[in-house]
Design a protein around this motif. Structure first.
Motif, PDB file in Angstrom:
ATOM      1  N   ARG A 138      40.242  42.949  50.001  1.00 56.36           N
ATOM      2  CA  ARG A 138      41.567  42.653  48.996  1.00 56.36           C
ATOM      3  C   ARG A 138      41.937  44.024  48.292  1.00 56.36           C
ATOM      4  N   SER A 139      40.915  44.618  47.904  1.00 55.55           N
ATOM      5  CA  SER A 139      41.289  45.797  47.213  1.00 55.55           C
ATOM      6  C   SER A 139      41.724  47.131  48.155  1.00 55.55           C
ATOM      7  N   ILE A 140      41.200  47.227  49.263  1.00 56.83           N
ATOM      8  CA  ILE A 140      41.454  48.072  50.110  1.00 56.83           C
ATOM      9  C   ILE A 140      42.999  47.836  50.603  1.00 56.83           C
ATOM     10  N   TYR A 141      43.414  46.654  51.073  1.00 54.91           N
ATOM     11  CA  TYR A 141      44.737  46.141  51.636  1.00 54.91           C
ATOM     12  C   TYR A 141      45.799  46.251  50.275  1.00 54.91           C
ATOM     13  N   ASP A 142      45.361  46.037  49.133  1.00 52.68           N
ATOM     14  CA  ASP A 142      46.368  46.075  47.958  1.00 52.68           C
ATOM     15  C   ASP A 142      46.627  47.400  47.733  1.00 52.68           C
ATOM     16  N   ASN A 143      45.801  48.737  47.993  1.00 50.59           N
ATOM     17  CA  ASN A 143      46.040  49.883  47.817  1.00 50.59           C
ATOM     18  C   ASN A 143      46.937  50.527  48.874  1.00 50.59           C
ATOM     19  N   TYR A 144      47.179  49.835  49.753  1.00 49.49           N
ATOM     20  CA  TYR A 144      47.976  50.254  50.987  1.00 49.49           C
ATOM     21  C   TYR A 144      49.055  49.000  51.376  1.00 49.49           C
ATOM     22  N   PRO A 145      49.994  48.831  50.563  1.00 46.66           N
ATOM     23  CA  PRO A 145      51.137  47.785  50.827  1.00 46.66           C
ATOM     24  C   PRO A 145      51.678  47.823  52.133  1.00 46.66           C
ATOM     25  N   GLU A 146      51.646  49.010  52.779  1.00 47.77           N
ATOM     26  CA  GLU A 146      51.996  49.134  54.298  1.00 47.77           C
ATOM     27  C   GLU A 146      51.530  48.260  55.160  1.00 47.77           C
ATOM     28  N   TYR A 147      50.168  47.939  54.837  1.00 47.49           N
ATOM     29  CA  TYR A 147      49.422  46.959  55.817  1.00 47.49           C
ATOM     30  C   TYR A 147      49.840  45.553  55.678  1.00 47.49           C
ATOM     31  N   ASP A 148      50.284  44.870  56.646  1.00 50.30           N
ATOM     32  CA  ASP A 148      50.678  43.565  56.328  1.00 50.30           C
ATOM     33  C   ASP A 148      49.619  42.356  57.069  1.00 50.30           C
ATOM     34  N   THR A 149      48.480  42.970  57.165  1.00 51.26           N
ATOM     35  CA  THR A 149      47.377  42.199  57.564  1.00 51.26           C
ATOM     36  C   THR A 149      47.088  41.020  56.422  1.00 51.26           C
ATOM     37  N   GLN A 150      46.895  39.612  57.007  1.00 53.60           N
ATOM     38  CA  GLN A 150      46.419  38.495  55.923  1.00 53.60           C
ATOM     39  C   GLN A 150      45.162  38.491  56.044  1.00 53.60           C
ATOM     40  N   ILE A 151      44.287  38.367  54.978  1.00 56.34           N
ATOM     41  CA  ILE A 151      42.861  38.128  54.797  1.00 56.34           C
ATOM     42  C   ILE A 151      42.603  36.606  55.213  1.00 56.34           C
ATOM     43  N   LEU A 152      41.958  36.262  56.075  1.00 54.56           N
ATOM     44  CA  LEU A 152      41.587  34.778  56.345  1.00 54.56           C
ATOM     45  C   LEU A 152      40.131  34.680  56.533  1.00 54.56           C
ATOM     46  N   ALA A 153      39.783  33.927  55.103  1.00 51.00           N
ATOM     47  CA  ALA A 153      38.363  33.997  54.928  1.00 51.00           C
ATOM     48  C   ALA A 153      37.740  33.003  55.948  1.00 51.00           C
ATOM     49  N   ALA A 154      36.802  33.146  56.763  1.00 55.36           N
ATOM     50  CA  ALA A 154      36.382  32.411  57.740  1.00 55.36           C
ATOM     51  C   ALA A 154      34.714  32.187  57.586  1.00 55.36           C
ATOM     52  N   SER A 155      34.299  31.357  58.349  1.00 52.80           N
ATOM     53  CA  SER A 155      32.486  30.950  58.254  1.00 52.80           C
ATOM     54  C   SER A 155      32.379  30.547  56.613  1.00 52.80           C
ATOM     55  N   LEU A 156      33.144  29.300  56.300  1.00 47.39           N
ATOM     56  CA  LEU A 156      33.134  29.001  55.150  1.00 47.39           C
ATOM     57  C   LEU A 156      32.179  27.868  55.054  1.00 47.39           C
ATOM     58  N   ARG A 157      31.303  27.661  54.040  1.00 48.59           N
ATOM     59  CA  ARG A 157      30.350  26.525  54.500  1.00 48.59           C
ATOM     60  C   ARG A 157      30.117  25.542  53.434  1.00 48.59           C
ATOM     61  N   HIS A 158      30.976  25.783  52.260  1.00 53.89           N
ATOM     62  CA  HIS A 158      31.115  24.718  51.017  1.00 53.89           C
ATOM     63  C   HIS A 158      32.200  24.922  50.135  1.00 53.89           C
ATOM     64  N   PRO A 159      32.468  23.763  49.385  1.00 50.11           N
ATOM     65  CA  PRO A 159      33.721  24.098  48.563  1.00 50.11           C
ATOM     66  C   PRO A 159      33.806  25.303  47.733  1.00 50.11           C
ATOM     67  N   ASN A 160      32.562  25.518  46.985  1.00 47.01           N
ATOM     68  CA  ASN A 160      32.517  26.853  46.092  1.00 47.01           C
ATOM     69  C   ASN A 160      33.063  28.175  46.882  1.00 47.01           C
ATOM     70  N   HIS A 161      32.590  28.284  48.418  1.00 46.97           N
ATOM     71  CA  HIS A 161      33.168  29.338  49.083  1.00 46.97           C
ATOM     72  C   HIS A 161      34.548  29.495  49.138  1.00 46.97           C
ATOM     73  N   LEU A 162      35.362  28.218  49.227  1.00 42.07           N
ATOM     74  CA  LEU A 162      36.766  28.200  49.191  1.00 42.07           C
ATOM     75  C   LEU A 162      37.172  28.693  47.835  1.00 42.07           C
ATOM     76  N   VAL A 163      36.701  28.073  46.685  1.00 36.97           N
ATOM     77  CA  VAL A 163      37.214  28.298  45.502  1.00 36.97           C
ATOM     78  C   VAL A 163      36.969  29.924  45.295  1.00 36.97           C
ATOM     79  N   GLU A 164      35.729  30.553  45.627  1.00 36.27           N
ATOM     80  CA  GLU A 164      35.508  31.898  45.507  1.00 36.27           C
ATOM     81  C   GLU A 164      36.584  32.926  46.122  1.00 36.27           C
ATOM     82  N   ALA A 165      36.720  32.320  47.297  1.00 42.30           N
ATOM     83  CA  ALA A 165      37.791  33.037  48.119  1.00 42.30           C
ATOM     84  C   ALA A 165      39.242  33.287  47.724  1.00 42.30           C
ATOM     85  N   ALA A 166      39.609  31.786  46.944  1.00 41.67           N
ATOM     86  CA  ALA A 166      40.840  31.887  46.245  1.00 41.67           C
ATOM     87  C   ALA A 166      40.762  32.910  44.982  1.00 41.67           C
ATOM     88  N   LEU A 167      39.784  32.736  44.260  1.00 37.37           N
ATOM     89  CA  LEU A 167      39.671  33.545  42.996  1.00 37.37           C
ATOM     90  C   LEU A 167      39.825  35.246  43.424  1.00 37.37           C
TER      91      LEU A 167
END
Ligand code: E4P
Length: 220
Positions: free
Chosen positions: A148-177
């Protein structure tokens, strides 16, 4: 945050569609194999159910073969996103497919440097695998934060971060945070998101009190 469902099981997808929360679908060779269906047939059916991006992974490891497979897979539907592994051949294929305006999900990302090179190759999505890093005592969520920090440093990248291999709801919450753009969730995790024991207890006590009042809400 967009929610993708991580399955090739049609019934699991159909069950969650009425909630209006499924923005896309991710599959991989293991999930397609688990469906016991022909890859083209099952992907075609998924594309008919969900209009958002549907990730379909190539199984070749060689660049030329990946491109051939990608051409076959994109012919299924315009919402197919080609998933390639984060290898040299995979990223070369990513670059070529993006030149042809085909969306690409670069999968099996385990380091910030891999995410950086994938963005340079024009990836539409980068898929960092959180659970598999946690499994080997690494901090999966830190990877999302670093990307997230790297991509935010370079707004010319339009790659979306797709959090994968999530194993429980807290993974989702942390990925959202930490600002992942998308989370892909196995159906069992999506079902867990609705639950809280205090909701059940609170509802029971409301309904018990209501029953004692002998009132009914009866539209006449
Ligand atoms: C999604 O794109 C990935 O293939 C998937 O999330 C991997 O999850 P797993 O590590 O639980 O197999």
């Amino acid at each position: 945050m967009k929610f993708f469902i991580d399955t090739a099981n049609i019934e699991e997808i159909k069950e969650l569609i009425p909630f209006g929360i499924i923005d896309g679908v991710t599959t991989n060779p293991s999930l397609i194999a688990a469906s016991n269906r022909d890859i083209f047939e099952v992907l075609d059916e998924i594309c008919g159910l969900v209009s958002g991006p549907i990730s379909a992974e190539v199984t070749a490891t060689d660049y030329n073969e990946m491109i051939k497979e990608a051409k076959k897979l994109v012919s299924i539907s315009k919402n197919i996103v080609i998933k390639v592994p984060l290898t040299k051949d995979g990223l070369k294929a990513c670059s070529e497919l993006r030149n042809k305006d085909i969306n690409v999900n670069v999968t099996l990302c385990f380091s910030p440097s891999q995410a950086l090179i994938a963005a340079k190759c024009g990836a539409s999505y980068i898929s960092p695998f959180i659970g598999r890093l946690d499994d080997i005592s690494h901090d999966g969520m830190q990877l999302i934060q670093d990307i997230r920090s790297i991509y935010d440093n370079y707004p010319e990248y339009d790659t979306q971060i797709l959090a994968a291999s999530l194993r429980h709801p807290n993974h989702l919450v942390e990925a959202a945070l930490v600002g992942a753009d998308v989370s892909t969730l196995p159906p069992n995790i999506i079902h867990k998101l609705f639950n809280h024991p205090l909701t059940d207890l609170g509802l029971k006590s409301f309904l018990d009190d209501w029953a004692k009042s002998k009132q009914i809400i009866n539209p006449k």
